[in-house]
Design a protein around this motif. Structure first.
Motif, PDB file in Angstrom:
ATOM      1  N   LYS A 194       1.049  -1.298   0.240  1.00 41.75           N
ATOM      2  CA  LYS A 194      -0.052  -0.317   0.054  1.00 41.75           C
ATOM      3  C   LYS A 194       1.143   1.504  -0.010  1.00 41.75           C
ATOM      4  CE  LYS A 194      -3.872   2.518   2.280  1.00 41.75           C
ATOM      5  NZ  LYS A 194      -3.066   3.907   2.431  1.00 41.75           N
ATOM      6  N   LYS A 195       2.009   1.265   0.482  1.00 43.99           N
ATOM      7  CA  LYS A 195       2.850   2.532   0.433  1.00 43.99           C
ATOM      8  C   LYS A 195       3.682   2.590  -0.890  1.00 43.99           C
ATOM      9  CE  LYS A 195       4.189   3.697   4.766  1.00 43.99           C
ATOM     10  NZ  LYS A 195       5.986   4.154   6.210  1.00 43.99           N
ATOM     11  N   ILE A 200       3.745   6.278  -5.808  1.00 47.59           N
ATOM     12  CA  ILE A 200       3.416   6.712  -6.957  1.00 47.59           C
ATOM     13  C   ILE A 200       1.751   7.507  -7.299  1.00 47.59           C
ATOM     14  CG2 ILE A 200       3.212   5.198  -9.531  1.00 47.59           C
ATOM     15  CD1 ILE A 200       4.478   2.788  -7.563  1.00 47.59           C
ATOM     16  N   PHE A 201       0.944   7.494  -6.144  1.00 48.78           N
ATOM     17  CA  PHE A 201      -0.008   7.828  -7.480  1.00 48.78           C
ATOM     18  C   PHE A 201      -0.535   8.972  -6.428  1.00 48.78           C
ATOM     19  CE2 PHE A 201       0.034   2.696  -8.452  1.00 48.78           C
ATOM     20  CZ  PHE A 201      -0.173   3.238 -10.195  1.00 48.78           C
ATOM     21  N   SER A 202      -0.434   8.687  -5.342  1.00 48.16           N
ATOM     22  CA  SER A 202      -0.559  10.321  -4.585  1.00 48.16           C
ATOM     23  C   SER A 202       0.339  10.960  -4.920  1.00 48.16           C
ATOM     24  CB  SER A 202      -0.647  10.076  -3.231  1.00 48.16           C
ATOM     25  OG  SER A 202      -2.063   8.986  -2.544  1.00 48.16           O
ATOM     26  N   GLN A 207       2.245  11.700 -14.209  1.00 48.62           N
ATOM     27  CA  GLN A 207       2.503  10.768 -15.119  1.00 48.62           C
ATOM     28  C   GLN A 207       1.319   9.943 -14.799  1.00 48.62           C
ATOM     29  OE1 GLN A 207       5.396  10.765 -16.993  1.00 48.62           O
ATOM     30  NE2 GLN A 207       5.265  12.189 -15.618  1.00 48.62           N
ATOM     31  N   TYR A 208       0.148   9.864 -13.504  1.00 46.22           N
ATOM     32  CA  TYR A 208      -0.586   9.429 -13.763  1.00 46.22           C
ATOM     33  C   TYR A 208      -1.363  10.268 -12.972  1.00 46.22           C
ATOM     34  CZ  TYR A 208       3.217   5.979 -13.909  1.00 46.22           C
ATOM     35  OH  TYR A 208       4.183   5.022 -14.257  1.00 46.22           O
ATOM     36  N   ASP A 216      -4.962   2.296 -13.172  1.00 48.90           N
ATOM     37  CA  ASP A 216      -4.767   1.483 -12.884  1.00 48.90           C
ATOM     38  C   ASP A 216      -4.809   0.090 -13.639  1.00 48.90           C
ATOM     39  OD1 ASP A 216      -7.537   1.859 -11.793  1.00 48.90           O
ATOM     40  OD2 ASP A 216      -9.103   2.659 -13.773  1.00 48.90           O
ATOM     41  N   SER A 217      -4.037   0.485 -14.933  1.00 49.27           N
ATOM     42  CA  SER A 217      -2.994  -1.204 -15.156  1.00 49.27           C
ATOM     43  C   SER A 217      -1.801  -1.279 -14.932  1.00 49.27           C
ATOM     44  CB  SER A 217      -2.971  -0.639 -16.944  1.00 49.27           C
ATOM     45  OG  SER A 217      -2.120  -0.063 -16.831  1.00 49.27           O
TER      46      SER A 217
END
Length: 257
Positions: A194-195, A200-202, A207-208, A216-217
């Motif tokens: 989770k970390k 990455i996504f926060s 980039q995302y 999602d991918s």
């Protein structure tokens, strides 16, 4: 497994990922370390290990998901800020940048000298970098950084060679390649996936961004990879690396298979 390979593994087993004190993670771009080894970084940081991130390029061409109106200079600043925040989310506060141009627009010797300088300064026991040899890797920065680290891994302790690169020697003990198709060791990351995903996504929103299909991918890929490596190593989740100790780095082709 052949007799030679078996004898090598008995006589010189591959080091365990968490058996060191000082870790240098080298990333071609600002988000590569997190994707390739983010859960491992978080697990090592939780153990109190000393960790340094070195990001080699400025990510100026990572614009697939960015508006055309965003300038290269603005994206460089954004990605640097994202990298610092993401590293901190994993427990790492020592983040260094070479500032080379994304896309391979730099001299390979400049890259080699830049990484050597950080090795000399930080004095890691082990260096992590992208695997320079997988058949599917096409990005020039990933290949260049992996090759440079591979070269320095075997020469870091050599005073004459490091002097040629403008750096002091380092008694390096191992190199580990992430984003590899041939892992030979696994790091338990149960409780740290989770970390990695949050880092990455926060943080790497250039980039995302929200709504981007890559979110999602990539998330699904990282979850499945962690589960696969976990099954292989009898853990809930894990990350895999191709690791080489000093004994394995020279004239022993079986160590890389």
């Amino acid at each position: 497994m052949g007799i030679t390979k078996l004898a090598l593994r008995i006589a010189a087993p591959f080091p365990k990922v968490n058996s060191f004190d000082r870790y240098l993670f080298v990333g071609p771009h600002p988000d590569d370390i997190e994707i390739g080894a983010g859960a491992t970084v978080a697990a090592l940081a939780a153990q109190g290990k000393s960790i340094c991130f070195l990001i080699c390029t400025d990510g100026r061409y990572g614009t697939t998901n960015m508006p055309d109106t965003v300038s290269e200079e603005a994206l460089i600043t954004t990605r640097k800020e994202e990298a610092i925040r993401s590293a901190a989310a994993l427990g790492v506060n020592d983040v260094r940048f070479l500032g080379l141009s994304d896309g391979g627009f730099y001299d390979q010797n400049e890259l080699l000298k830049g990484i050597a300088t950080v090795i000399a300064s930080f004095q890691p026991d082990i260096i992590f970098a992208p695997d320079p040899a997988p058949a599917s890797e096409c990005h020039i920065d990933h290949l260049n950084v992996g090759k440079a680290v591979r070269t320095l891994a075997v020469n870091a302790a050599n005073p004459g060679i490091m002097k040629k690169l403008g750096a002091e020697p380092c008694p390096l003990k191992a190199v580990a390649f992430y984003m590899t198709a041939k892992p030979n060791v696994y790091m338990k990351t149960t409780g740290f996936l989770k970390k990695q995903l949050d880092a990455i996504f926060s943080n790497h929103l250039s980039q995302y961004p929200l709504g981007c299909p890559d979110r999602d991918s990539i998330r699904l890929y990282l979850k499945l990879r962690a589960t696969d490596f976990g099954i292989r190593s009898f853990h809930i989740t894990a990350e895999g690396f191709r690791i080489l100790g000093t004994t394995h780095m020279h004239c022993l082709p079986e160590a890389g298979e």
